[in-house]
Design a protein around this motif. Structure first.
Motif, PDB file in Angstrom:
ATOM      1  N   ASP A  30       0.744  -1.145   0.161  1.00  0.00           N
ATOM      2  CA  ASP A  30      -0.037  -0.058  -0.267  1.00  0.00           C
ATOM      3  C   ASP A  30       0.859   1.229   0.225  1.00  0.00           C
ATOM      4  O   ASP A  30       0.153   2.376   0.119  1.00  0.00           O
ATOM      5  CB  ASP A  30      -1.122   0.070   1.203  1.00  0.00           C
ATOM      6  N   SER A  49       0.175   5.075   4.358  1.00  0.00           N
ATOM      7  CA  SER A  49      -0.521   5.649   5.213  1.00  0.00           C
ATOM      8  C   SER A  49      -1.099   4.856   6.206  1.00  0.00           C
ATOM      9  O   SER A  49      -1.949   3.862   5.889  1.00  0.00           O
ATOM     10  CB  SER A  49      -1.490   6.425   4.552  1.00  0.00           C
ATOM     11  N   ASP A  77       2.844   4.697  -1.244  1.00  0.00           N
ATOM     12  CA  ASP A  77       2.433   5.526  -2.430  1.00  0.00           C
ATOM     13  C   ASP A  77       3.816   5.602  -3.158  1.00  0.00           C
ATOM     14  O   ASP A  77       4.694   4.940  -2.986  1.00  0.00           O
ATOM     15  CB  ASP A  77       1.832   6.972  -2.017  1.00  0.00           C
ATOM     16  N   SER A  78       3.777   6.493  -4.358  1.00  0.00           N
ATOM     17  CA  SER A  78       4.941   6.441  -5.218  1.00  0.00           C
ATOM     18  C   SER A  78       6.116   6.938  -4.823  1.00  0.00           C
ATOM     19  O   SER A  78       7.331   6.572  -4.973  1.00  0.00           O
ATOM     20  CB  SER A  78       4.558   7.377  -6.326  1.00  0.00           C
TER      21      SER A  78
END
Lengths: 146, 136
Positions: free
Chosen positions: A96, A104, A98-99
């Motif tokens: 999960d 989170s 992010d780039s």
């Protein structure tokens, strides 16, 4: 005047604190949940308490003294989500992430939840004490004329 | 002494006080239930002061009392005691319930209630003794 309306009031307190406790449990259980049904991480939930006039089915249509109007029970009127930002943890290998490699996590503070849990437990116990006090008073009243 | 049926007026006074103690318990219960409710103000009765003033109104009683707080024999009509409910409003508008104070009030109220029950029981026992001419 209802002798045992105090019981209803404290019972509402017990219910409210139990709901609060369930919400805290939900927060604690999901402290690391990065996915939720709404998408994104789980969000911290909180209860909203409101003091409402005592709803009494027996005296509702009848005579209510001005004193009884002042009696309030407590209700959980809604469960709201904490809109504060999620906790970002750098972990590029997490599915999960992010780039930029940040995951989170839910916006839950463990200490805060534990503190709320203790506070809720104490309030629950206070309500129990009040119920026991009323019970013993009512039993005592039965002894008049013994 | 003014008799009203079997008993003197004091039993009605005790009865009214019992009602009020029961009401006060409900108010304290309400405060305890709302200990975590935002903007809730703690409520209480101020009837102890009210009771004293209603008793002091009858200063012209003929029986001499050696202390100003002694009850007169022919005390004020019990329906006279109508206390007000006072709300303790906090300056910041936040919850004003002090749980320690509420629990103390709860215990105190319970003790007072039980004492009043005792007093009423004594009245009945006195009457029983009179009926049985002092024999048991």
């Amino acid at each position: 005047m209802n002798l045992l309306s105090g019981l209803e009031i404290n019972a509402s307190g017990l219910t409210a604190q139990r709901i609060r406790m369930n919400v805290i449990s939900s927060n604690l259980a999901n402290i690391n949940s990065t996915r939720s049904s709404r998408g994104g991480p789980y969000r911290r939930k909180d209860v909203i308490f409101a003091a409402l006039p005592l709803a009494d089915s027996f005296t509702a249509g009848g005579r209510v003294s001005p004193f009884e109007k002042m009696l309030n029970e407590v209700r959980v009127v809604s469960v709201v989500e904490d809109s504060s930002d999620p906790r970002l943890v750098y972990d590029p290998h997490h599915p999960d992430a992010d780039s930029s490699g940040y995951v989170s996590y839910p916006n839950i503070n463990l200490i805060e939840e534990m503190t709320n849990m203790i506070s809720s437990t104490r309030s629950y116990e206070a309500n129990i004490t009040a119920i026991n006090a009323l019970k013993s008073m009512a039993l005592k009243a039965l002894e008049i004329g013994r | 002494m003014q008799f009203n049926g079997l008993f003197d007026n004091n039993i009605f006074l005790l009865e009214r006080m019992l009602d009020l103690k029961s009401l006060r318990h409900d108010l304290i219960a309400s405060n305890i239930a709302n200990v975590d409710t935002p903007h809730y103000f703690s409520k209480d009765l101020d009837f102890d002061r009210k009771l004293l003033s209603s008793l002091e109104e009858k200063e012209e009683i003929e029986i001499r009392r050696t202390h100003y707080r002694h009850l007169s024999i022919d005390s004020a009509p019990p329906g006279h005691i109508n206390p007000k409910i006072i709300s303790q409003i906090s300056e910041d508008g936040l919850n004003s319930v002090d749980i320690d104070r509420e629990m103390t009030k709860l215990a105190e109220n319970q003790l007072m209630y039980n004492s009043l029950i005792k007093m009423i029981s004594w009245k009945f026992n006195e009457m029983k003794a009179a009926i049985s001419e002092g024999r048991r």
